[in-house]
Design a protein around this motif. Structure first.
Motif, PDB file in Angstrom:
ATOM      1  N   PHE A 203       5.476 -25.227  -3.884  1.00  0.00           N
ATOM      2  CA  PHE A 203       5.087 -25.186  -2.476  1.00  0.00           C
ATOM      3  C   PHE A 203       3.720 -25.816  -2.236  1.00  0.00           C
ATOM      4  N   ALA A 204       2.750 -25.490  -3.069  1.00  0.00           N
ATOM      5  CA  ALA A 204       1.414 -26.067  -2.889  1.00  0.00           C
ATOM      6  C   ALA A 204       1.453 -27.584  -3.027  1.00  0.00           C
ATOM      7  N   VAL A 205       2.247 -28.083  -3.972  1.00  0.00           N
ATOM      8  CA  VAL A 205       2.383 -29.532  -4.151  1.00  0.00           C
ATOM      9  C   VAL A 205       3.052 -30.144  -2.936  1.00  0.00           C
ATOM     10  N   ASP A 206       4.093 -29.472  -2.413  1.00  0.00           N
ATOM     11  CA  ASP A 206       4.789 -29.980  -1.234  1.00  0.00           C
ATOM     12  C   ASP A 206       3.867 -30.057  -0.022  1.00  0.00           C
ATOM     13  N   VAL A 207       3.091 -28.988   0.198  1.00  0.00           N
ATOM     14  CA  VAL A 207       2.157 -28.979   1.325  1.00  0.00           C
ATOM     15  C   VAL A 207       1.122 -30.090   1.160  1.00  0.00           C
ATOM     16  N   ALA A 208       0.586 -30.216  -0.043  1.00  0.00           N
ATOM     17  CA  ALA A 208      -0.423 -31.244  -0.292  1.00  0.00           C
ATOM     18  C   ALA A 208       0.147 -32.642  -0.085  1.00  0.00           C
ATOM     19  N   THR A 209       1.377 -32.864  -0.568  1.00  0.00           N
ATOM     20  CA  THR A 209       2.022 -34.172  -0.405  1.00  0.00           C
ATOM     21  C   THR A 209       2.246 -34.488   1.067  1.00  0.00           C
ATOM     22  N   ASP A 210       2.820 -33.532   1.793  1.00  0.00           N
ATOM     23  CA  ASP A 210       3.074 -33.752   3.219  1.00  0.00           C
ATOM     24  C   ASP A 210       1.767 -33.925   3.993  1.00  0.00           C
ATOM     25  N   ALA A 211       0.745 -33.142   3.629  1.00  0.00           N
ATOM     26  CA  ALA A 211      -0.549 -33.246   4.322  1.00  0.00           C
ATOM     27  C   ALA A 211      -1.189 -34.605   4.072  1.00  0.00           C
ATOM     28  N   ASN A 212      -1.077 -35.120   2.850  1.00  0.00           N
ATOM     29  CA  ASN A 212      -1.646 -36.434   2.546  1.00  0.00           C
ATOM     30  C   ASN A 212      -0.986 -37.520   3.392  1.00  0.00           C
ATOM     31  N   ILE A 213       0.318 -37.390   3.603  1.00  0.00           N
ATOM     32  CA  ILE A 213       1.024 -38.353   4.456  1.00  0.00           C
ATOM     33  C   ILE A 213       0.545 -38.220   5.899  1.00  0.00           C
ATOM     34  N   LEU A 286       5.815 -16.728   5.838  1.00  0.00           N
ATOM     35  CA  LEU A 286       4.730 -17.704   5.955  1.00  0.00           C
ATOM     36  C   LEU A 286       3.423 -17.138   5.422  1.00  0.00           C
ATOM     37  N   ARG A 287       3.181 -15.853   5.654  1.00  0.00           N
ATOM     38  CA  ARG A 287       1.952 -15.237   5.143  1.00  0.00           C
ATOM     39  C   ARG A 287       1.965 -15.174   3.618  1.00  0.00           C
ATOM     40  N   VAL A 288       3.079 -14.741   3.052  1.00  0.00           N
ATOM     41  CA  VAL A 288       3.167 -14.629   1.590  1.00  0.00           C
ATOM     42  C   VAL A 288       3.045 -16.001   0.934  1.00  0.00           C
ATOM     43  N   LEU A 289       3.705 -17.006   1.511  1.00  0.00           N
ATOM     44  CA  LEU A 289       3.611 -18.359   0.958  1.00  0.00           C
ATOM     45  C   LEU A 289       2.184 -18.895   1.053  1.00  0.00           C
ATOM     46  N   THR A 290       1.514 -18.603   2.150  1.00  0.00           N
ATOM     47  CA  THR A 290       0.136 -19.072   2.318  1.00  0.00           C
ATOM     48  C   THR A 290      -0.777 -18.456   1.264  1.00  0.00           C
ATOM     49  N   ILE A 291      -0.596 -17.169   0.991  1.00  0.00           N
ATOM     50  CA  ILE A 291      -1.412 -16.501  -0.031  1.00  0.00           C
ATOM     51  C   ILE A 291      -1.110 -17.076  -1.406  1.00  0.00           C
ATOM     52  N   ASN A 292       0.159 -17.321  -1.693  1.00  0.00           N
ATOM     53  CA  ASN A 292       0.526 -17.973  -2.956  1.00  0.00           C
ATOM     54  C   ASN A 292      -0.092 -19.366  -3.042  1.00  0.00           C
ATOM     55  N   PHE A 293       0.004 -20.099  -1.950  1.00  0.00           N
ATOM     56  CA  PHE A 293      -0.523 -21.463  -1.875  1.00  0.00           C
ATOM     57  C   PHE A 293      -2.013 -21.490  -2.200  1.00  0.00           C
ATOM     58  N   ILE A 296      -2.248 -19.628  -6.557  1.00  0.00           N
ATOM     59  CA  ILE A 296      -1.569 -19.920  -7.823  1.00  0.00           C
ATOM     60  C   ILE A 296      -2.113 -21.168  -8.512  1.00  0.00           C
ATOM     61  N   HIS A 297      -2.250 -22.252  -7.772  1.00  0.00           N
ATOM     62  CA  HIS A 297      -2.633 -23.494  -8.448  1.00  0.00           C
ATOM     63  C   HIS A 297      -4.095 -23.498  -8.866  1.00  0.00           C
ATOM     64  N   SER A 298      -4.964 -22.885  -8.077  1.00  0.00           N
ATOM     65  CA  SER A 298      -6.368 -22.826  -8.497  1.00  0.00           C
ATOM     66  C   SER A 298      -6.532 -21.950  -9.734  1.00  0.00           C
ATOM     67  N   THR A 299      -5.830 -20.812  -9.771  1.00  0.00           N
ATOM     68  CA  THR A 299      -5.904 -19.935 -10.939  1.00  0.00           C
ATOM     69  C   THR A 299      -5.281 -20.594 -12.160  1.00  0.00           C
ATOM     70  N   THR A 300      -4.152 -21.271 -11.956  1.00  0.00           N
ATOM     71  CA  THR A 300      -3.500 -21.991 -13.051  1.00  0.00           C
ATOM     72  C   THR A 300      -4.421 -23.054 -13.623  1.00  0.00           C
ATOM     73  N   ASN A 301      -5.042 -23.829 -12.745  1.00  0.00           N
ATOM     74  CA  ASN A 301      -5.914 -24.907 -13.204  1.00  0.00           C
ATOM     75  C   ASN A 301      -7.115 -24.356 -13.968  1.00  0.00           C
ATOM     76  N   THR A 302      -7.706 -23.283 -13.438  1.00  0.00           N
ATOM     77  CA  THR A 302      -8.872 -22.696 -14.100  1.00  0.00           C
ATOM     78  C   THR A 302      -8.520 -22.181 -15.484  1.00  0.00           C
ATOM     79  N   PHE A 303      -7.384 -21.482 -15.593  1.00  0.00           N
ATOM     80  CA  PHE A 303      -7.058 -20.933 -16.909  1.00  0.00           C
ATOM     81  C   PHE A 303      -6.651 -22.030 -17.886  1.00  0.00           C
ATOM     82  N   THR A 304      -5.952 -23.043 -17.406  1.00  0.00           N
ATOM     83  CA  THR A 304      -5.597 -24.141 -18.308  1.00  0.00           C
ATOM     84  C   THR A 304      -6.857 -24.809 -18.851  1.00  0.00           C
TER      85      THR A 304
END
Length: 498
Positions: A203-213, A286-293, A296-304
């Motif tokens: 979802f975060a990738v999809d939002v980012a992709t659509d937003a970039n367009i 929409l609220r749950v997806l926004t919180i996930n958005f 998840i990716h910031s925490t994933t990136n930091t731990f990686t």
């Protein structure tokens, strides 16, 4: 819509042309009185804006060194951004939301109004829910976080005997983070559902992709174009299928058993329902997806990034293990035990200092004309940011700033307030990966507990090394983002004890 390669190239060409026109039109909002990095006049500023996409850190460093922390501006593909120094953080902190707005700055970049829904920004009650409950209930839900982290590692790694096993680092960590986070967001069993994990990872990738367009188009075209972009809408529809029966059952229980609901869930979805501001499946989804958005990716990136540091600097494994072993032996897996792991916290804080998820943060949009404390005039509509990546590498702020020193922060820790300032959740003018002021990330305490639990569990349970390399992989820079190399594989085996 699925775009063929030919149509995609045509669309990209059109978008580039439109962006060029949009940038020309935006010259009217160019704060000419603020000096620039690179070209400052159209069309040459467009060249700098393309360089910024792949070399934001270098351009920010150039401006920071040239103007000695004073404001300067850089052109991006669709707007000018004014970069201010750390001395302006207090100006931002003291400002009201009708002067400098984080929500409007984020909406201009992520196009949340068009991709997710205008109510997310017009009534962001999910932020206060997260800020209050994620802090207040941390001790209550920590056992669930620990349980999910341990279970996810064991299931995904599935190690046999003493053999090494190679896994894709980013993909593996993302699933563990998604499971642990959603144990708090939506609870069991949904947090372990493979489709739920997949859609939230995408979802975060999809939002980012659509937003970039969308960011390629002038404002008047954004509402029309957004209706032709299916990625985000498809993710919302998938999520609603999962949450619809859960929401309906919880609403039924709230009506039938409100005074005697002994097994009432303690998760973000339930806290949102309890607010009674929204009740439809779509609204709550929409609220749950926004919180996930947002998490998840910031925490994933930091731990990686932290995992890469652990594999690249094995000399620090011993001191970290000594701390974790001693604390777990005395206190067990508790919130208090995790809070007392100073070296683990410092290791993660240093990782964030050098490899934070953004090259610039504390982003704001001026909602009216205003003047900063140094006299700099900021016109209405101007976007501001602070160059986090550069400040965190400033020799005037940190000794040997480009050197990874995992116990830098633990050595600074004392007691009380001084100790809190140097923890990874701390927010100071020297260290602000989680933002600054009243809009500092409300979920940072949850994120810190997840990150520390994951690192402590790896230290107690596994040996780690890279597959096919020894040195730390270089991060990928794209626009404002600092991304852990997704191609790297890391090897695990059951911990060998001397």
């Amino acid at each position: 819509m699925d775009i063929s390669s030919t149509n995609y190239m045509l669309a990209a060409a059109i978008c580039t042309t439109v962006a060029a026109v949009a940038l020309k039109v935006s010259e009217s909002s160019n704060p000419d009185h603020i000096p620039s990095v690179g070209y400052s006049s159209w069309p040459w500023s467009y060249i700098t804006s393309f360089k910024y996409v792949g070399n934001a850190a270098q351009i920010l460093q150039e401006g920071y060194a040239k103007y000695k922390g004073a404001p300067f501006k850089v052109p991006t593909l669709n707007r000018w951004i004014v970069v201010v120094g750390r001395q302006h953080l207090e100006d931002i902190k003291k400002s009201t939301d009708d002067e400098l707005s984080l929500i409007e700055a984020a909406n201009d970049s992520a196009k949340v109004d068009y991709l997710i829904g205008p109510e997310i920004n017009s009534n962001p009650y999910h932020i206060s829910v997260a800020r209050i409950h994620l802090t207040r209930n941390l001790g209550l839900y920590y056992p669930a976080i620990k349980d999910e982290v341990h279970a996810a590692f064991e299931e995904l790694l599935d190690l046999k005997d003493n053999a090494w096993k190679s896994v894709p680092a980013v993909e593996t960590i993302r699933e563990i983070v998604c499971r642990a986070s959603n144990r708090v967001f939506v609870g069991l069993p949904l947090c372990r559902d493979h489709d739920w994990i997949d859609l939230n990872s995408r979802f975060a990738v999809d939002v980012a992709t659509d937003a970039n367009i969308l960011n390629m188009f002038p404002k008047f075209l954004v509402p029309l174009v957004s209706k032709k972009l299916p990625n985000t809408a498809r993710g919302i529809a998938r999520a609603m299928k999962h949450l619809d029966p859960i929401v309906k059952e919880r609403l039924r229980c709230a009506g039938d058993r409100e005074d005697d609901w002994s097994d009432k869930p303690n998760d973000i979805l339930q806290w949102l329902i309890d607010e009674k501001q929204e009740s439809s499946t779509r609204q709550l989804t929409l609220r749950v997806l926004t919180i996930n958005f947002a998490s998840i990716h910031s925490t994933t990136n930091t731990f990686t990034q932290a995992l890469y540091n652990l594999a690249a600097y094995p000399q620090y494994v011993g001191p970290l293990r000594e701390e974790v072993d001693a604390i777990i032996r005395e206190h067990g897996w508790t919130k208090e035990a995790i809070a007392s792991m100073r070296k683990v916290d410092s290791f993660l804080a240093e990782t964030q200092r050098l490899e934070g998820v953004l090259t610039s943060s504390v982003q704001r949009k001026a909602m009216k004309d205003l003047t900063l404390s140094d006299g700099t005039f900021v016109p209405k509509g101007t976007h501001l940011c602070v160059p986090t990546y550069v400040v965190h590498r400033d020799s005037a702020v940190y000794d040997n700033p480009v050197v990874f020193n995992p116990f830098r922060f633990s050595r600074l820790c004392g007691d009380g307030d001084a100790s809190a300032r140097h923890q990874m959740v701390g927010v100071t003018q020297d260290y602000f990966p989680f933002g600054f002021g009243k809009h500092a990330c409300p979920g940072r305490f949850l994120a810190a507990n997840e990150l520390k639990t994951m690192l402590a569990y790896i230290l107690m349970s596994y040996d780690v090394k890279f597959e096919g390399r020894v040195s730390r992989p270089t991060s990928i820079h794209w626009d404002l983002n600092v991304i852990a190399d997704p191609t790297v594989r890391v090897m695990f085996r059951k911990r060998t004890r001397n």
